[in-house]
Design a protein around this motif. Sequence first.
Motif, short mmCIF file in Angstrom:
data_model
loop_
_atom_site.label_atom_id
_atom_site.label_comp_id
_atom_site.label_asym_id
_atom_site.label_seq_id
_atom_site.Cartn_x
_atom_site.Cartn_y
_atom_site.Cartn_z
N UNK A 225 33.01 38.10 53.92
CA UNK A 225 32.61 38.06 52.50
C UNK A 225 32.47 39.47 51.94
N UNK A 226 31.93 40.37 52.75
CA UNK A 226 31.79 41.75 52.29
C UNK A 226 33.16 42.40 52.08
N UNK A 227 34.06 42.16 53.01
CA UNK A 227 35.40 42.73 52.86
C UNK A 227 36.10 42.17 51.63
N UNK A 228 35.91 40.85 51.40
CA UNK A 228 36.50 40.24 50.22
C UNK A 228 35.90 40.82 48.94
N UNK A 229 34.55 41.02 48.98
CA UNK A 229 33.90 41.60 47.81
C UNK A 229 34.39 43.01 47.53
N UNK A 230 34.58 43.84 48.60
CA UNK A 230 35.11 45.19 48.39
C UNK A 230 36.52 45.16 47.86
N UNK A 231 37.32 44.19 48.36
CA UNK A 231 38.71 44.11 47.92
C UNK A 231 38.81 43.73 46.45
N UNK A 232 37.82 42.92 45.97
CA UNK A 232 37.89 42.45 44.58
C UNK A 232 37.12 43.35 43.63
N UNK A 233 36.00 43.90 44.10
CA UNK A 233 35.12 44.66 43.21
C UNK A 233 34.88 46.09 43.66
N UNK A 234 35.52 46.52 44.74
CA UNK A 234 35.30 47.86 45.26
C UNK A 234 35.89 48.95 44.37
N UNK A 235 35.68 50.20 44.79
CA UNK A 235 36.14 51.34 43.99
C UNK A 235 37.65 51.33 43.81
N UNK A 236 38.38 51.01 44.88
CA UNK A 236 39.85 51.00 44.77
C UNK A 236 40.31 49.91 43.81
N UNK A 237 39.64 48.73 43.87
CA UNK A 237 40.01 47.64 42.96
C UNK A 237 39.72 48.04 41.52
N UNK B 152 31.34 32.29 34.85
CA UNK B 152 31.46 33.09 36.09
C UNK B 152 32.83 32.89 36.73
N UNK B 153 33.32 31.64 36.68
CA UNK B 153 34.65 31.39 37.23
C UNK B 153 35.73 32.18 36.52
N UNK B 154 35.61 32.29 35.19
CA UNK B 154 36.58 33.09 34.44
C UNK B 154 36.53 34.57 34.86
N UNK B 155 35.32 35.10 35.01
CA UNK B 155 35.19 36.50 35.44
C UNK B 155 35.77 36.71 36.83
N UNK B 156 35.50 35.74 37.71
CA UNK B 156 36.07 35.84 39.06
C UNK B 156 37.59 35.78 39.00
N UNK B 157 38.12 34.91 38.15
CA UNK B 157 39.57 34.80 38.02
C UNK B 157 40.18 36.13 37.55
N UNK B 158 39.53 36.76 36.57
CA UNK B 158 40.04 38.05 36.09
C UNK B 158 39.98 39.10 37.20
N UNK B 159 38.85 39.15 37.92
CA UNK B 159 38.68 40.15 38.98
C UNK B 159 39.69 39.94 40.10
N UNK B 160 39.85 38.68 40.53
CA UNK B 160 40.80 38.39 41.62
C UNK B 160 42.23 38.68 41.17
N UNK B 161 42.57 38.29 39.96
CA UNK B 161 43.93 38.55 39.47
C UNK B 161 44.20 40.05 39.38
N UNK B 162 43.21 40.80 38.89
CA UNK B 162 43.38 42.25 38.79
C UNK B 162 43.53 42.88 40.17
N UNK B 163 42.68 42.45 41.13
CA UNK B 163 42.77 43.01 42.48
C UNK B 163 44.11 42.68 43.12
N UNK B 164 44.57 41.44 42.94
CA UNK B 164 45.86 41.04 43.52
C UNK B 164 47.01 41.81 42.89
N UNK B 165 46.97 41.97 41.55
CA UNK B 165 48.03 42.73 40.88
C UNK B 165 48.01 44.19 41.30
N UNK B 166 46.80 44.78 41.43
CA UNK B 166 46.71 46.17 41.88
C UNK B 166 47.23 46.35 43.30
N UNK B 167 46.91 45.39 44.20
CA UNK B 167 47.42 45.48 45.57
C UNK B 167 48.93 45.34 45.60
#
Length: 455
Positions: free
Chosen positions: A7-19, A174-189
């Motif tokens: 969960x921590x790794x997932x959180x860093x991947x979605x909300x970390x500095x690189x994301x 909250x689901x919408x915010x998570x969707x934006x964060x996950x989409x942004x992290x996936x697009x950035x990766x």
Amino acid sequence: MSGTGAARRLGRAVLGARARLGWVHLILGGALLMPYFLLSQVWVGVVAGRGNVLASPTLTLASYAAALPLAAVTGLFGLVRPLSVTAVRALCGVPGDLLADGPARSWGSRWRAAGWWTLHLGVGAVISGMTLAATPMALVLILVPFSATLRRAPLGAGWFSSAANPYATPFLGVGLLVLVAVSSAAAGALLARLAPVLLGPTAADRLAAAEERAADLAVRNRLARELHDAVGHALSAVTLQAGAARRVLDRDPEFLREALAAIEETTRRTVGELDTVLGLLRDGDPARADAAPAPTLAADLDGLLARTRAGGTTVTAGQDPGPAGDWEQLPAIASREAYRIVQEGLSNALRHGLGPIALHIRVHTPDGHRELEITMTNPPAQAPPASDGERRRTSGGRGLRGAAERAALLGGRVEAGLHEGRWRLRAVLPLGSANTPANPATPSTPSTPAGGAGR
């Protein structure tokens, strides 16, 4: 524990500095697409006969699709790649050695850069749209249970009604915010993975970088040779001059004065040359290396021989044709490199040789081509014991290698070794046709010096 770590790794991947930096990179892409989008809106509106294209989702998507080819065309400009590479290095966490430096040089690299430019702007526009639309909506949904006004507002239709179930709306927000964060992290990766493919160095880029490194290395080698020849000769000459002055301190005041004057002149000249070379190293400008002032045969051959003789070493010099003034007719680069070769030969003889030095310089014309030939001979040093040899041999043969490199610069050659019982250094420097002015500035293939690895 493993679940918590995941969960921590997932959180860093979605909300970390690189994301977060990747999100900034995507927002920049969306902003860069805006001029293309506005232009395509005009065209789509004219074709569709609609004044407000944004009122129709279909026409909005058509405007977005029409903006991408426009972005691709501008991505073909050479400067697009360095701009993109700078942004990727700063915001996407891609190692710099995986990306190309400088403008795109070939059409292949231009097309790849255009593909990256289009992808960055296109994906960035989607993430920017999601951020601008979903974030305010998510905040409103989160606040619905706490505001009667929002509960009465028509936030949805059909399957969703804030009035029917106001306490479910925060979860949707909250689901919408998570969707934006996950989409942004996936697009950035995705962009970070594709950046080395589309912005990485091509074969032409690697060749250009290798040529640039070779040119820089050649300049550094040139400066290293200048330091070695100038400082090495000065130290050898000053050591002999000081030793000779010490030996005749009480017996020959006139020779002592000459030796001290030679030491003063040698050190003054060497400090000036050292300051010039160090200045070039500080500036880091390769173009100035060849423009730096350097002694030549015409300017300082007699002074070089006089300073060498001041140490008590006998030097006989023969010149053909005629007096030193004739050396002024030599090409500047040939006169400069010849001077350094003579200087290295004298230094080599002073360090390792015994007895008088015989120097002969001549210009002759074999087969219609003028050549400058330098021949220097002296008795060889006696082989010292192994321990002394390790202590005495400090040059490592760099001087003769440097002389060979100087000759190779002009397409000439250097031979060094024993010849008829004496140590001989012989250099031949081509000067061009006897009837045509020489152009020695173009390097030729270096020749291997015969017997030149000894001193």
